[in-house]
Design a protein around this motif. Sequence first.
Motif, PDB file in Angstrom:
ATOM      1  N   ILE A  14       0.774  -1.071   0.190  1.00  0.00           N
ATOM      2  CA  ILE A  14      -0.101  -0.059   0.081  1.00  0.00           C
ATOM      3  C   ILE A  14       0.925   1.377   0.063  1.00  0.00           C
ATOM      4  CG2 ILE A  14      -1.581   1.341   1.233  1.00  0.00           C
ATOM      5  CD1 ILE A  14      -2.798  -1.258   2.127  1.00  0.00           C
ATOM      6  N   LEU A  59      -7.380   4.863  -1.462  1.00  0.00           N
ATOM      7  CA  LEU A  59      -6.297   3.634  -0.735  1.00  0.00           C
ATOM      8  C   LEU A  59      -6.223   3.937   0.690  1.00  0.00           C
ATOM      9  CD1 LEU A  59      -4.511   1.276  -2.007  1.00  0.00           C
ATOM     10  CD2 LEU A  59      -2.548   2.918  -1.976  1.00  0.00           C
ATOM     11  N   LEU A  63      -7.340   1.549   3.830  1.00  0.00           N
ATOM     12  CA  LEU A  63      -6.466   1.030   4.957  1.00  0.00           C
ATOM     13  C   LEU A  63      -7.037   1.515   6.193  1.00  0.00           C
ATOM     14  CD1 LEU A  63      -3.877  -0.294   5.515  1.00  0.00           C
ATOM     15  CD2 LEU A  63      -2.862   2.093   5.404  1.00  0.00           C
ATOM     16  N   SER A 195      -3.592  -2.933  -4.778  1.00  0.00           N
ATOM     17  CA  SER A 195      -3.237  -3.502  -3.287  1.00  0.00           C
ATOM     18  C   SER A 195      -3.777  -4.739  -3.131  1.00  0.00           C
ATOM     19  CB  SER A 195      -3.504  -2.387  -2.385  1.00  0.00           C
ATOM     20  OG  SER A 195      -4.839  -2.143  -2.307  1.00  0.00           O
TER      21      SER A 195
END
Length: 241
Positions: A14, A59, A63, A195
Amino acid sequence: MNEKDETKHLIANITHQAINPLNGVLGTIDNIIDGTISDERRNQRLGSARAQLEYTITLIRNLAYFAQYGGTEPKVQSTSIKTTVIPQNLIEGAMFFQEQADNRNIKIHVKDKNIQNAIKGDPDLLRQVFMNIVDNYIKYGHEGRTVTVSHWIQKKTNDVIISIEGESIPFRQDENIFELGVRGKDAEDKTSSGSGLGLHICKLIIEKIFGGKIEAEYISKRGVSVFKIRIPDGFVTEGKR
């Protein structure tokens, strides 16, 4: 690979995926400041930089959701009193990637926009699911095609059903694309970007927060991938939250 090593690998992946577009944005800003980019190309490059930032934001959000919901805790039903209006939420999720979609001439068509099917729950979380799926089509869908989104309430169960369908590169049913870190082999061959986190977040949000189900199928004879989401306790609203 044990759980600790998988987590380290995920974070490294990531980080790599986030740094590249951010470096691209910095390069664009530097080139605008020093005059390297002409006035004619300025808006184009700014649009590209915005798309890179959008990707990075998605992204990082994924996360954050993984950190919050990615453990082995039992299912957590949403207690939110907010109402998520499905067509509005779908459109907002698709618009986040408008720049990238335009670059690949991919259209997102939401059917029955005026039918205000809805559920109780956090609209931001469900929007992230739609954003991740749209992002998946933009990465792996065929250029110049249309992704069609349908939604309805199943009479027998009162579940909201959302179907998202578009032409894309194939994946096999034994490739569990919703598992953490998993990307289909054809997807990996097409691009190193990705990812293996986005679709896993979709699964966490739909199952743990909304108490629903998400599944995907590649229909080889039509060359399309279909994502189907089922969320309980759907109803029709006037669209007000």
